[in-house]
Design an enzyme around this catalytic site. Structure first.
Site, short mmCIF file in Angstrom:
data_model
loop_
_atom_site.label_atom_id
_atom_site.label_comp_id
_atom_site.label_asym_id
_atom_site.label_seq_id
_atom_site.Cartn_x
_atom_site.Cartn_y
_atom_site.Cartn_z
N ASP A 108 45.07 64.19 28.22
CA ASP A 108 45.40 65.12 29.31
C ASP A 108 46.62 64.53 30.04
O ASP A 108 47.74 64.67 29.58
CB ASP A 108 44.13 65.21 30.18
N ILE A 158 37.89 72.23 28.85
CA ILE A 158 37.10 72.63 27.68
C ILE A 158 35.87 71.72 27.50
O ILE A 158 35.85 70.59 28.01
CB ILE A 158 37.94 72.62 26.40
N ASP A 164 32.27 67.01 27.37
CA ASP A 164 31.19 67.39 28.30
C ASP A 164 31.70 67.98 29.60
O ASP A 164 32.86 67.80 29.98
CB ASP A 164 30.37 66.15 28.66
P1 5GP Z 1 43.59 61.57 30.80
O1 5GP Z 1 43.35 60.13 31.16
O2 5GP Z 1 44.54 61.73 29.61
O3 5GP Z 1 44.04 62.38 31.97
O4 5GP Z 1 42.20 62.21 30.41
C1 5GP Z 1 41.56 61.84 29.24
C2 5GP Z 1 40.06 61.92 29.36
O5 5GP Z 1 39.66 62.87 30.35
C3 5GP Z 1 39.47 62.39 28.06
O6 5GP Z 1 39.11 61.31 27.24
C4 5GP Z 1 38.26 63.19 28.51
O7 5GP Z 1 37.15 62.34 28.67
C5 5GP Z 1 38.66 63.73 29.87
N1 5GP Z 1 39.20 65.09 29.76
C6 5GP Z 1 40.49 65.50 29.88
N2 5GP Z 1 40.60 66.82 29.73
C7 5GP Z 1 39.36 67.29 29.53
C8 5GP Z 1 38.81 68.60 29.27
O8 5GP Z 1 39.49 69.64 29.23
N3 5GP Z 1 37.47 68.66 29.10
C9 5GP Z 1 36.65 67.57 29.13
N4 5GP Z 1 35.36 67.77 28.93
N5 5GP Z 1 37.12 66.32 29.35
C10 5GP Z 1 38.47 66.19 29.54
#
Ligand code: 5GP
Length: 180
Positions: A108, A158, A164
């Protein structure tokens, strides 16, 4: 596929399992292209808990010897990223001098992947590659190279296929999106 309810929110069908499986077939071929025939034994790291289904599907398709370790990091609370990455469970194996393939459910903002890459290099990994089932390109703002991306999605929340909403929804074989 029907709408599902998890806690207080509804989610509608978004990516059916056959599309997920085809995307994993394609990304696994890219990994095989780079690693098949290698003389070292790379370590595949599953980022718990979201990447469990993706990691198991990817592993079934790999045609080279590898070890598997797990790590649990957390940056999300409910449906939002907090910006702070916490280590909930440390790495279950040694990566010193090893090539590593991180298996991630979704990238993300990239905070998690950046923190994990730095952690693995600090622990002496020889090389860190990133393999993610999903990427939100509109949100990702880091310079870390994402070596293998199975699917890109818009900026939406999602669940399913390991992902989750407050610990619910991981067991669905399809992916669902938040129905606002
Ligand atoms: P980042 O550190 O890249 O912002 O987020 C990564 C982590 O956030 C992913 O491993 C996941 O656990 C969670 N995450 C990010 N986007 C989503 C999403 O749309 N749905 C869910 N369920 N978890 C997300």
């Amino acid at each position: 596929m029907d709408r599902i309810k998890l806690h207080d929110k509804f989610f509608r069908p978004f990516i059916p399992n056959d599309r997920i499986e085809s995307a994993i077939d394609a990304v696994a071929e890219k990994v095989n292209l780079d690693f098949e025939g290698c003389e070292d034994i790379p370590v595949v790291i599953c980022t718990l808990t979201g990447a469990i289904m993706f990691t198991s599907e990817l592993l079934k398709r790999l045609r080279f010897q590898c070890e598997v370790s797990c790590i649990k990091l957390s940056s999300y609370q409910g449906t939002r990223s907090t910006g702070t990455v916490l280590t909930m469970l440390g790495l279950t194996g040694d990566v010193k001098g090893r090539r590593v393939i991180i298996c991630e459910d979704i990238v993300d903002t990239g905070n998690t992947i950046l923190a994990l890459q730095e952690m693995l290099l600090a622990q002496g990994a020889a090389e860190v590659r990133i393999c993610t089932l999903l990427l939100k390109p509109d949100v990702y703002d880091k310079d870390v190279k994402l070596d293998y991306v199975a699917m890109e999605i818009p900026n939406a929340f999602i669940v399913g296929f390991g992902l989750d909403y407050d610990e619910l929804g991981r067991q669905y074989k399809d992916i669902y999106v938040l129905d606002q």
